[in-house]
Design an enzyme around this catalytic site. Structure first.
Site, short mmCIF file in Angstrom:
data_model
loop_
_atom_site.label_atom_id
_atom_site.label_comp_id
_atom_site.label_asym_id
_atom_site.label_seq_id
_atom_site.Cartn_x
_atom_site.Cartn_y
_atom_site.Cartn_z
N GLY A 165 -83.04 0.04 80.19
CA GLY A 165 -83.33 1.39 80.67
C GLY A 165 -82.15 2.28 80.35
N THR A 166 -82.41 3.56 80.18
CA THR A 166 -81.33 4.42 79.73
C THR A 166 -80.90 5.46 80.77
OG1 THR A 166 -83.02 5.63 78.48
CG2 THR A 166 -81.72 4.05 77.27
N THR A 167 -81.28 6.70 80.64
CA THR A 167 -80.57 7.77 81.33
C THR A 167 -81.12 8.11 82.72
OG1 THR A 167 -80.11 8.68 79.15
CG2 THR A 167 -79.67 10.11 81.03
#
Length: 281
Positions: A53-55
């Site tokens: 997962g990123t931001t």
């Protein structure tokens, strides 16, 4: 233990014995192998990629705090998931957003939710927001062995402090170090771009609606420069997850609400592709 439970119809003895108000302590005493950090990884030859997962970003406003996340999960340079949910309620007055190894992060969130629920049932009262932030720090630290093997989880925690009557934001490092942020914060691969966007637009006296617009603007800016961050996807109708926590509790924006803000931002970006700029004094 399971066979005995079925034959007698009673709960096993550990469930009937008074103990710690920490669910993690209970699990560590009776089934330590179920804790994420206690697992032994299988030997893998060659490169191994897990979805990440990123931001995740957060911003406070007068009367509360907004916590939001994009929807993209990646494996190296491949988009593994376009509709991942990365922001979850921790309890009635707090939420947690996850960045890092997706599978472990979701599992950690579920364990954190159980931790807070267990404490409330045993003690008959909710943990303070500071106490919740500390419990999450302990959980991240217990995952350090996994993080050293490349399976790190770095969440962002936000909530409404009923004692101080304001929204607060806590960020973490991979070792469980906890830091309270002023105004806004971001974590994940696109965090540097999201933070830069919020730095020029954030105002201490902003309203809830302005904070919602701010975080979606910041996610748009992050997606513009970071390939692992997904911006609003109009064609697929995939929009950021945006949550609001106030003295009335946790609320998740509906898809219609999120899309309305996203569309208004996209329309303005046709005239200003790089987004709004802070006014010069």
């Amino acid at each position: 233990m399971e066979a005995n439970t079925r034959s007698t119809g009673r709960l096993p003895a550990p469930f009937l014995t008074p103990g710690s108000s920490s669910f993690m302590d209970f699990l560590g005493q009776h089934s330590p192998d179920l804790l994420p950090g206690k697992r032994v990884l299988p030997a893998v030859q060659g490169a191994f990629e897990a979805p990440h997962g990123t931001t995740i970003i957060a911003a406070s406003f007068v009367g509360g705090v907004v916590l939001a996340g994009d929807r993209r999960a990646t494996m190296g340079n491949v988009i593994a998931q376009r509709e991942m949910e990365k922001v979850f309620p921790a309890d009635e007055y707090s939420a947690v957003g996850i960045a890092g190894t997706a599978g472990l992060a979701v599992e950690m969130v579920k364990l954190f939710q159980l931790e807070l629920e267990h404490f409330e049932k045993v003690e008959g009262a909710q943990l303070s927001l500071e106490g919740k932030a500390n419990r999450l720090s302990t959980m991240i630290r217990s995952n350090l062995s996994m993080a050293m093997q490349g399976l790190a989880v770095v969440p962002l925690f936000a909530g409404y402090d009923v004692d101080r009557e304001k929204g607060r934001i806590f960020s973490y490092d991979v070792t469980g170090g906890r830091f309270e942020e002023r105004g806004f914060a971001a974590t994940g691969s696109g965090s540097i771009y999201a933070r830069g966007s919020m730095k020029k637009l954030y105002r201490e006296d902003q309203t809830e609606q302005q904070a919602i617009t701010l975080v979606i603007q910041a996610l748009y800016d992050a997606a513009d420069d970071d390939s692992a961050t997904g911006g609003p996807d109009v064609a697929r109708r995939i929009y950021p997850i945006v949550t609001v926590i106030t003295d009335e509790g946790f609320r998740k924006l509906t898809e219609a609400e999120a899309s309305e803000v996203a569309h208004s931002i996209l329309e303005r970006r046709l005239e200003q592709p790089d987004g709004p700029r802070a006014a010069l004094l």
